[in-house]
Design an enzyme around this catalytic site. Structure first.
Site, short mmCIF file in Angstrom:
data_model
loop_
_atom_site.label_atom_id
_atom_site.label_comp_id
_atom_site.label_asym_id
_atom_site.label_seq_id
_atom_site.Cartn_x
_atom_site.Cartn_y
_atom_site.Cartn_z
N SER A 141 0.85 -1.20 0.00
CA SER A 141 0.00 0.00 0.00
C SER A 141 0.88 1.24 0.00
CB SER A 141 -0.86 0.01 1.27
OG SER A 141 -1.51 1.26 1.41
N TYR A 154 -1.19 -1.37 11.05
CA TYR A 154 -1.39 -1.63 9.62
C TYR A 154 -0.23 -1.08 8.78
CZ TYR A 154 -3.62 -1.49 4.99
OH TYR A 154 -3.90 -1.65 3.65
N1 LIG Z 1 -8.85 -0.54 0.18
C1 LIG Z 1 -7.79 0.25 0.16
O1 LIG Z 1 -7.90 1.48 0.20
C2 LIG Z 1 -6.41 -0.36 0.07
C3 LIG Z 1 -5.36 0.51 -0.21
C4 LIG Z 1 -4.08 -0.01 -0.31
C5 LIG Z 1 -3.87 -1.36 -0.14
N2 LIG Z 1 -4.93 -2.18 0.14
C6 LIG Z 1 -4.65 -3.59 0.30
O2 LIG Z 1 -5.46 -4.31 -0.60
C7 LIG Z 1 -5.65 -5.64 -0.10
C8 LIG Z 1 -7.10 -6.01 -0.19
O3 LIG Z 1 -7.84 -5.20 0.69
P1 LIG Z 1 -9.29 -4.65 0.34
O4 LIG Z 1 -9.23 -3.19 0.49
O5 LIG Z 1 -9.79 -5.25 -0.90
O6 LIG Z 1 -10.09 -5.17 1.62
P2 LIG Z 1 -11.14 -6.35 1.87
O7 LIG Z 1 -12.30 -6.19 0.96
O8 LIG Z 1 -11.37 -6.33 3.33
O9 LIG Z 1 -10.35 -7.65 1.43
C9 LIG Z 1 -9.47 -8.33 2.28
C10 LIG Z 1 -9.37 -9.75 1.80
O10 LIG Z 1 -8.42 -10.44 2.63
C11 LIG Z 1 -9.01 -11.65 3.07
N3 LIG Z 1 -8.47 -12.07 4.33
C12 LIG Z 1 -8.36 -11.36 5.48
N4 LIG Z 1 -7.84 -12.13 6.46
C13 LIG Z 1 -7.61 -13.34 5.90
C14 LIG Z 1 -7.10 -14.57 6.39
N5 LIG Z 1 -6.70 -14.71 7.66
N6 LIG Z 1 -7.00 -15.61 5.54
C15 LIG Z 1 -7.41 -15.49 4.25
N7 LIG Z 1 -7.88 -14.36 3.73
C16 LIG Z 1 -7.99 -13.30 4.55
C17 LIG Z 1 -10.50 -11.32 3.18
O11 LIG Z 1 -11.25 -12.52 3.09
P3 LIG Z 1 -11.93 -13.33 4.31
O12 LIG Z 1 -12.34 -12.34 5.34
O13 LIG Z 1 -13.04 -14.04 3.63
O14 LIG Z 1 -10.88 -14.27 4.79
C18 LIG Z 1 -10.69 -10.49 1.92
O15 LIG Z 1 -10.87 -11.33 0.82
C19 LIG Z 1 -5.06 -5.64 1.30
O16 LIG Z 1 -3.75 -6.18 1.26
C20 LIG Z 1 -4.99 -4.17 1.66
O17 LIG Z 1 -4.00 -3.90 2.61
C21 LIG Z 1 -6.20 -1.71 0.24
#
Ligand SMILES: NC(=O)c1ccc[n+]([C@@H]2O[C@H](COP(=O)([O-])OP(=O)(O)OC[C@H]3O[C@@H](n4cnc5c(N)ncnc54)[C@H](OP(=O)(O)O)[C@@H]3O)[C@@H](O)[C@H]2O)c1
Length: 255
Positions: A141, A154
């Site tokens: 990120s 985080y």
């Molecule tokens: N949204 C943003 O603004 C943003 C910005 C920069 C980077 N990111 C990064 O993008 C990535 C995806 O995040 P998102 O924003 O799309 O959020 P999200 O919708 O909450 O997705 C997170 C994913 O991770 C999975 N996950 C969490 N804990 C897990 C575990 N113990 N085992 C297996 N899967 C797990 C969740 O699935 P389950 O709960 O079903 O396990 C879900 O599929 C992350 O690495 C985040 O740090 C996001």
């Protein structure tokens, strides 16, 4: 190293039950990739498999469970023959406050984000090294570029991931394995839905997925976006350490 994301390219997406991971699984399956989708919520993965245009195979797993991750990697290889690209995207985000310092909250972030990513790498590395081909894309990120307020947990995991992936890129070069670091700015997902502060330049997950797919195809070592946020954070990187905290005196505290 440029890669083709079409015609049966075999991809494993971890963290594919919602947000950017789900959008990426849909985008890649729509391009003709064979996609294995992992996360804990099996019902969400089934929904994704049922609604995606193209092949999406649900492989439910908890990334914090090392044995289960090794078995999941093996299951994907059994199904597809090999994994060409592993996208390690699963993450946890919880609030953090110095007023209620809780190391367990930090541990939970590291277990899911950093150790979960390390498990994903371990699950694909031996086979990719043996084949002397493959690609690993880690979801970090722009929040990992610098210490941000209330980001002791985080943000620290994202900085650790950026560093780990950078080292990995050097060490895997001789094996012909590409390593990509993905650094988005704000994206509308479940992870950001709880944020009460203004999120500049926020974008939709489908848009983020398309940008990531494009970056992977072009073989970008770092896939960072959107441009205004990237420029802001690259500039922030140059601010001297002693001035960085001072700069936040100008920012109103978050509730
Ligand atoms: N949204 C943003 O603004 C943003 C910005 C920069 C980077 N990111 C990064 O993008 C990535 C995806 O995040 P998102 O924003 O799309 O959020 P999200 O919708 O909450 O997705 C997170 C994913 O991770 C999975 N996950 C969490 N804990 C897990 C575990 N113990 N085992 C297996 N899967 C797990 C969740 O699935 P389950 O709960 O079903 O396990 C879900 O599929 C992350 O690495 C985040 O740090 C996001």
């Amino acid at each position: 190293m440029a890669m083709r994301l079409q015609d049966g390219t075999r991809v494993w997406v971890c963290g594919a039950s919602s947000g950017i991971g789900a959008a990426l699984a849909r985008e890649l399956a729509g391009r003709g990739c064979r996609v294995a989708a992992s996360a804990r919520r099996a019902d969400r993965l089934d929904e994704l498999a049922g609604s995606a245009r193209g092949e999406v195979v649900p492989v439910p797993v908890d990334v914090t469970d090392r044995e289960a991750m090794m078995a999941a990697g093996e299951a994907v290889r059994e199904r597809f023959g090999a994994i060409d690209l592993a996208i390690l995207n699963a993450a946890y985000w919880g609030g953090f406050s110095v007023e209620a310092w809780d190391t367990e909250v930090i541990r939970r972030h590291f277990d899911t984000n950093v150790i979960g990513m390390a498990h994903g790498i371990e699950a694909v590395l031996a086979d990719m090294r043996r084949r002397r081909s493959g690609a690993i894309a880690g979801m970090a990120s722009l929040a990992g570029y610098r210490g941000l307020p209330r980001s002791e947990a985080y943000g620290a995991t994202k900085a650790a991931e950026i560093n780990m992936l950078e080292s990995l890129r050097i060490d895997l070069r001789p094996y012909g394995i590409a390593v990509h670091t993905i650094c988005p700015g704000f994206v509308h997902t479940e992870l950001t839905a709880r944020n009460t502060f203004r999120m500049p330049f926020i974008m939709e997950a489908d848009d983020a997925a398309r940008r990531i797919a494009r970056g992977l195809e072009r073989g970008r070592a770092e896939i960072a976006f959107p441009l205004p946020m990237l420029l802001l954070m690259k500039t922030a990187k140059m601010v001297p350490v002693r001035l960085w905290a001072e700069a936040f005196r100008l920012v109103p505290p978050r509730s």
